[in-house]
Design a protein around this motif. Structure first.
Motif, PDB file in Angstrom:
ATOM      1  N   HIS A 141      -3.360  20.688  10.049  1.00 41.13           N
ATOM      2  CA  HIS A 141      -3.872  19.547   9.355  1.00 41.13           C
ATOM      3  C   HIS A 141      -3.260  19.228   7.835  1.00 41.13           C
ATOM      4  CE1 HIS A 141      -8.164  19.942  11.341  1.00 41.13           C
ATOM      5  NE2 HIS A 141      -7.104  19.455  12.056  1.00 41.13           N
ATOM      6  N   LEU A 142      -2.188  20.143   7.704  1.00 40.28           N
ATOM      7  CA  LEU A 142      -1.660  19.827   6.288  1.00 40.28           C
ATOM      8  C   LEU A 142      -0.938  18.550   6.239  1.00 40.28           C
ATOM      9  CD1 LEU A 142       0.000  23.452   5.655  1.00 40.28           C
ATOM     10  CD2 LEU A 142      -1.824  22.448   4.547  1.00 40.28           C
ATOM     11  N   LEU A 143      -0.129  18.124   7.435  1.00 35.37           N
ATOM     12  CA  LEU A 143       0.326  16.820   7.384  1.00 35.37           C
ATOM     13  C   LEU A 143      -0.694  15.675   7.103  1.00 35.37           C
ATOM     14  CD1 LEU A 143       2.947  14.990   7.604  1.00 35.37           C
ATOM     15  CD2 LEU A 143       2.478  14.916  10.185  1.00 35.37           C
ATOM     16  N   THR A 144      -1.832  15.607   7.623  1.00 35.94           N
ATOM     17  CA  THR A 144      -2.783  14.825   7.449  1.00 35.94           C
ATOM     18  C   THR A 144      -3.350  14.837   5.996  1.00 35.94           C
ATOM     19  OG1 THR A 144      -3.632  15.037   9.642  1.00 35.94           O
ATOM     20  CG2 THR A 144      -5.185  14.003   8.080  1.00 35.94           C
ATOM     21  N   ALA A 145      -2.979  15.978   5.468  1.00 33.56           N
ATOM     22  CA  ALA A 145      -3.776  16.151   3.901  1.00 33.56           C
ATOM     23  C   ALA A 145      -2.639  15.353   2.986  1.00 33.56           C
ATOM     24  CB  ALA A 145      -3.976  17.376   3.703  1.00 33.56           C
ATOM     25  N   ASN A 146      -1.447  15.866   3.303  1.00 32.10           N
ATOM     26  CA  ASN A 146      -0.472  15.479   2.373  1.00 32.10           C
ATOM     27  C   ASN A 146      -0.124  13.781   2.404  1.00 32.10           C
ATOM     28  OD1 ASN A 146       0.645  17.658   1.083  1.00 32.10           O
ATOM     29  ND2 ASN A 146       1.238  18.413   3.048  1.00 32.10           N
ATOM     30  N   ALA A 147      -0.372  13.322   3.942  1.00 31.05           N
ATOM     31  CA  ALA A 147      -0.338  11.885   3.972  1.00 31.05           C
ATOM     32  C   ALA A 147      -1.486  11.328   3.185  1.00 31.05           C
ATOM     33  CB  ALA A 147      -0.538  11.426   5.553  1.00 31.05           C
ATOM     34  N   ARG A 148      -2.657  11.754   3.116  1.00 32.79           N
ATOM     35  CA  ARG A 148      -3.511  11.114   2.203  1.00 32.79           C
ATOM     36  C   ARG A 148      -3.321  11.087   0.701  1.00 32.79           C
ATOM     37  NH1 ARG A 148      -9.249  13.102   5.421  1.00 32.79           N
ATOM     38  NH2 ARG A 148      -8.776  12.278   7.267  1.00 32.79           N
ATOM     39  N   PHE A 149      -2.633  12.407   0.404  1.00 36.43           N
ATOM     40  CA  PHE A 149      -2.468  12.432  -0.921  1.00 36.43           C
ATOM     41  C   PHE A 149      -1.068  11.315  -1.411  1.00 36.43           C
ATOM     42  CE2 PHE A 149      -3.553  17.283  -0.903  1.00 36.43           C
ATOM     43  CZ  PHE A 149      -4.653  17.001  -1.621  1.00 36.43           C
ATOM     44  N   GLU A 150      -0.247  11.439  -0.335  1.00 38.02           N
ATOM     45  CA  GLU A 150       0.657  10.182  -0.601  1.00 38.02           C
ATOM     46  C   GLU A 150       0.060   8.668  -0.713  1.00 38.02           C
ATOM     47  OE1 GLU A 150       4.903   9.138  -0.999  1.00 38.02           O
ATOM     48  OE2 GLU A 150       4.001  10.904  -1.010  1.00 38.02           O
ATOM     49  N   SER A 151      -0.766   8.613   0.138  1.00 31.44           N
ATOM     50  CA  SER A 151      -1.241   6.990   0.228  1.00 31.44           C
ATOM     51  C   SER A 151      -2.199   7.029  -1.155  1.00 31.44           C
ATOM     52  CB  SER A 151      -2.466   7.023   1.315  1.00 31.44           C
ATOM     53  OG  SER A 151      -2.962   5.669   1.351  1.00 31.44           O
ATOM     54  N   ALA A 270       8.641  -6.663  -9.939  1.00 32.03           N
ATOM     55  CA  ALA A 270       9.574  -6.316  -8.878  1.00 32.03           C
ATOM     56  C   ALA A 270       9.306  -4.861  -8.398  1.00 32.03           C
ATOM     57  CB  ALA A 270      10.962  -6.432  -9.648  1.00 32.03           C
ATOM     58  N   PHE A 271       8.513  -4.027  -9.233  1.00 31.59           N
ATOM     59  CA  PHE A 271       8.241  -2.580  -8.775  1.00 31.59           C
ATOM     60  C   PHE A 271       6.861  -2.376  -8.419  1.00 31.59           C
ATOM     61  CE2 PHE A 271      11.922  -2.593 -11.777  1.00 31.59           C
ATOM     62  CZ  PHE A 271      12.932  -1.671 -10.835  1.00 31.59           C
ATOM     63  N   ALA A 272       6.000  -3.370  -8.844  1.00 32.68           N
ATOM     64  CA  ALA A 272       4.534  -2.986  -8.465  1.00 32.68           C
ATOM     65  C   ALA A 272       4.328  -3.422  -6.932  1.00 32.68           C
ATOM     66  CB  ALA A 272       3.585  -3.847  -9.319  1.00 32.68           C
ATOM     67  N   ALA A 273       4.783  -4.833  -6.660  1.00 28.07           N
ATOM     68  CA  ALA A 273       4.558  -5.055  -5.490  1.00 28.07           C
ATOM     69  C   ALA A 273       5.055  -4.325  -4.193  1.00 28.07           C
ATOM     70  CB  ALA A 273       5.067  -6.716  -5.326  1.00 28.07           C
ATOM     71  N   PRO A 274       6.155  -3.961  -4.187  1.00 30.31           N
ATOM     72  CA  PRO A 274       6.756  -3.143  -3.031  1.00 30.31           C
ATOM     73  C   PRO A 274       5.903  -1.681  -2.906  1.00 30.31           C
ATOM     74  CG  PRO A 274       8.600  -3.786  -4.521  1.00 30.31           C
ATOM     75  CD  PRO A 274       7.409  -3.990  -5.209  1.00 30.31           C
ATOM     76  N   SER A 275       5.092  -1.330  -3.873  1.00 28.00           N
ATOM     77  CA  SER A 275       4.429  -0.102  -3.715  1.00 28.00           C
ATOM     78  C   SER A 275       3.475  -0.162  -2.817  1.00 28.00           C
ATOM     79  CB  SER A 275       3.564   0.270  -4.941  1.00 28.00           C
ATOM     80  OG  SER A 275       4.442   0.574  -6.078  1.00 28.00           O
ATOM     81  N   LEU A 276       3.135  -1.516  -2.260  1.00 23.27           N
ATOM     82  CA  LEU A 276       2.266  -1.708  -0.995  1.00 23.27           C
ATOM     83  C   LEU A 276       2.785  -1.126   0.399  1.00 23.27           C
ATOM     84  CD1 LEU A 276       1.235  -5.422  -1.684  1.00 23.27           C
ATOM     85  CD2 LEU A 276      -0.371  -3.400  -1.720  1.00 23.27           C
ATOM     86  N   ALA A 277       4.233  -0.913   0.479  1.00 18.80           N
ATOM     87  CA  ALA A 277       4.924  -0.493   1.527  1.00 18.80           C
ATOM     88  C   ALA A 277       4.612   1.091   1.489  1.00 18.80           C
ATOM     89  CB  ALA A 277       6.468  -0.695   1.411  1.00 18.80           C
ATOM     90  N   GLY A 278       4.418   1.553   0.292  1.00 20.00           N
ATOM     91  CA  GLY A 278       4.161   2.999   0.182  1.00 20.00           C
ATOM     92  C   GLY A 278       2.897   3.356   1.096  1.00 20.00           C
ATOM     93  N   LEU A 279       1.763   2.449   0.936  1.00 19.83           N
ATOM     94  CA  LEU A 279       0.576   2.645   1.719  1.00 19.83           C
ATOM     95  C   LEU A 279       0.886   2.593   3.100  1.00 19.83           C
ATOM     96  CD1 LEU A 279      -1.813   0.441  -0.405  1.00 19.83           C
ATOM     97  CD2 LEU A 279      -1.787   2.730  -0.627  1.00 19.83           C
ATOM     98  N   LEU A 280       1.664   1.605   3.549  1.00 18.79           N
ATOM     99  CA  LEU A 280       1.794   1.671   5.174  1.00 18.79           C
ATOM    100  C   LEU A 280       2.624   2.658   5.515  1.00 18.79           C
ATOM    101  CD1 LEU A 280       1.567   0.013   7.654  1.00 18.79           C
ATOM    102  CD2 LEU A 280       3.918  -1.286   6.793  1.00 18.79           C
ATOM    103  N   GLY A 281       3.748   3.313   4.846  1.00 14.25           N
ATOM    104  CA  GLY A 281       4.542   4.391   5.122  1.00 14.25           C
ATOM    105  C   GLY A 281       3.683   5.575   5.207  1.00 14.25           C
ATOM    106  N   SER A 282       2.972   5.705   4.225  1.00  7.51           N
ATOM    107  CA  SER A 282       2.038   7.106   4.396  1.00  7.51           C
ATOM    108  C   SER A 282       1.106   7.082   5.382  1.00  7.51           C
ATOM    109  CB  SER A 282       1.475   7.247   2.936  1.00  7.51           C
ATOM    110  OG  SER A 282       0.529   6.132   2.697  1.00  7.51           O
ATOM    111  N   ARG A 283       0.736   5.929   5.702  1.00  4.24           N
ATOM    112  CA  ARG A 283      -0.276   5.771   6.831  1.00  4.24           C
ATOM    113  C   ARG A 283       0.321   6.145   8.463  1.00  4.24           C
ATOM    114  NH1 ARG A 283      -5.553   4.285   6.544  1.00  4.24           N
ATOM    115  NH2 ARG A 283      -6.441   4.055   4.447  1.00  4.24           N
ATOM    116  N   LEU A 284       1.759   5.799   8.243  1.00  2.00           N
ATOM    117  CA  LEU A 284       2.371   5.762   9.690  1.00  2.00           C
ATOM    118  C   LEU A 284       2.980   7.154   9.846  1.00  2.00           C
ATOM    119  CD1 LEU A 284       3.805   2.379   9.800  1.00  2.00           C
ATOM    120  CD2 LEU A 284       1.824   3.135  11.245  1.00  2.00           C
ATOM    121  N   ALA A 285       2.982   7.912   8.603  1.00  2.00           N
ATOM    122  CA  ALA A 285       3.817   9.308   8.685  1.00  2.00           C
ATOM    123  C   ALA A 285       3.387  10.017   9.960  1.00  2.00           C
ATOM    124  CB  ALA A 285       3.991   9.968   7.572  1.00  2.00           C
ATOM    125  N   ARG A 286       1.883  10.380  10.125  1.00  2.00           N
ATOM    126  CA  ARG A 286       1.498  11.209  10.962  1.00  2.00           C
ATOM    127  C   ARG A 286       1.691  10.733  12.382  1.00  2.00           C
ATOM    128  NH1 ARG A 286      -3.641  11.976  13.049  1.00  2.00           N
ATOM    129  NH2 ARG A 286      -4.691  10.684  11.670  1.00  2.00           N
TER     130      ARG A 286
END
Length: 417
Positions: A141-151, A270-286
């Motif tokens: 379950h560590l990957l799930t937890a780290n993905a939630r922290f990243e999101s 320029a730096f705030a809008a791309p952070s939305l990609a961080g939400l998508l990537g962290s959710r797809l990691a697992r």
């Protein structure tokens, strides 16, 4: 019900929920106060560019040095009380700033001292929280937890700075510092609540092997990392990639806000809008790990994230330049958001429970020190060879960072008897 379903939703348990909530609260406070210290230095203390640069670099460097002996100290203590104490220490240190400001007694030396305390506590907190997480959850379950922290980290990155800017405009320069201090207090309360009741108490670490901290113990984290075939290349890769990316930020700010004439809101967009990609990537990691395997995702995402920074050397004026920066940041942030939870999970899985805090402490000290060094070097390079050549050189070196990733999946470590 499959493993992914059981690891999702609220299935990681109440104790993890409290820890996750505490992390989100303190992360939001940190981003609300993003840039607060330089702002106070400039607007309240009338500091010049050299003093502002020294505030950032010296605080991080001295904080990292102070944090070196904290790794072994944290290792042989229950992590939850340590986390609470570190949150309260950061809260108390930050609160001295609005108090001194209200009394008209705020000085640059005080700002510098608080930045050192907060930087050292941040490193020790990361080490202790990783070790605590490993006691809360089973390995699967560590990957799930780290993905939630990243999101959560990317969510607070999107929300925090705009709200912080509004708060400063309405309430003054130290308003976000008060909010940051309050977030650490709330975080301490959440971590305290994560202890559970009765049989859920955190076990006390064994101290028989190391009854007291000795000079040689300060290097134990690095010894383990350098001896491990998975962690050694990951540390070198992380130190170089993170350091180079951070080193380009001041140069890009000067290029965009100065020579290219972008407004502050365009630069922020320029730096705030791309952070939305961080939400998508962290959710797809697992999902990626379930489909392709942890090592393949680690190498693939670590390679793909290196392809983007070189594009920043070609940013031009106007809408085209703004879209180029947004596109580069979108691609890099998405790849980083996939890479980071997988990388963090690998870093937690490799050391035995009685070495996690020392490993994470050594890791944080190394990456922070390398980032400070590379930022200073690239500042000099930007002045000597120009902003675009310096950005291009950093981008070319980032392209080499995938060579530092572990190419073959390492053998699992033997389980202690």
């Amino acid at each position: 019900m499959d493993v992914a379903r059981r690891a999702g939703g609220e299935r990681l348990g109440r104790r993890f929920g409290w820890l996750w909530g505490a992390y989100g609260t303190s992360a939001l406070g940190t981003w609300l106060a993003f840039g607060a210290f330089p702002l106070i230095a400039v607007r309240v203390l009338h500091a010049g560019p050299a003093e502002v640069a020294a505030l950032s670099a010296t605080g991080a460097a001295v904080g990292a040095a102070v944090a070196v002996p904290l790794g072994p100290w944290v290792e042989f203590r229950r992590k939850r009380p340590v986390l609470v104490a570190l949150d309260l220490a950061r809260c108390a240190a930050l609160l001295t700033i609005p108090v001194a400001y209200a009394l008209g007694a705020l000085t640059f030396v005080q700002l510098l001292a608080v930045s050192v305390v907060v930087a050292a506590a941040d490193i020790a907190f990361r080490a202790a929280s990783g070790a605590y997480l490993k006691t809360l959850l089973p390995p699967e379950h560590l990957l799930t937890a780290n993905a939630r922290f990243e999101s959560t980290a990317w969510s607070t990155t999107i929300v925090g700075p705009p709200l912080g800017g509004m708060a400063i405009g309405l309430l003054g320069p130290v308003a976000t510092v008060v909010a940051d201090a309050a977030s650490y207090l709330l975080s301490a309360l959440g971590i305290r609540a994560s202890g559970g009741r009765g049989g859920e108490r955190e076990p006390r670490p064994e101290r028989g092997k190391i009854p007291r901290t000795r000079a040689r113990d300060l290097l134990d984290g690095w010894r383990f990392i350098l001896a491990d075939p998975a962690l050694r290349p990951l540390l070198f890769c992380a130190a170089l990639f993170n350091g180079l990316v951070m080193a380009t930020e001041p140069l890009l700010a000067v290029l965009m806000l100065g020579r290219l004439g972008f407004t502050p809101w365009e630069y922020g967009l320029a730096f705030a809008a791309p952070s939305l990609a961080g939400l998508l990537g962290s959710r797809l990691a697992r999902w990626f790990v379930t489909r392709f395997g942890q090592h393949r995702v680690l190498v693939a995402s670590g390679t793909l994230r290196a392809l983007w920074p070189l594009g920043l050397a070609f940013v031009g004026p106007g809408a085209g330049g703004l879209l180029l920066v947004i596109g580069v940041e979108l691609g890099m942030i998405f790849c980083c958001a996939v890479f980071n939870p997988v990388y963090a999970t690998t870093r937690l899985q490799r050391p035995a429970p009685d070495r996690v805090a020392r490993v994470l402490s050594a890791w944080a000290v190394t990456t922070k020190a390398s980032a400070a060094l590379l930022t200073a070097v690239w500042g000099v390079l930007g002045a000597l060879i120009g902003l675009r050549p310096a950005l291009a050189l950093a981008g070319v070196l980032v392209l080499a960072t995938p060579l530092l990733l572990p190419r073959a999946e390492p053998e699992p470590l033997p389980v202690p008897a």
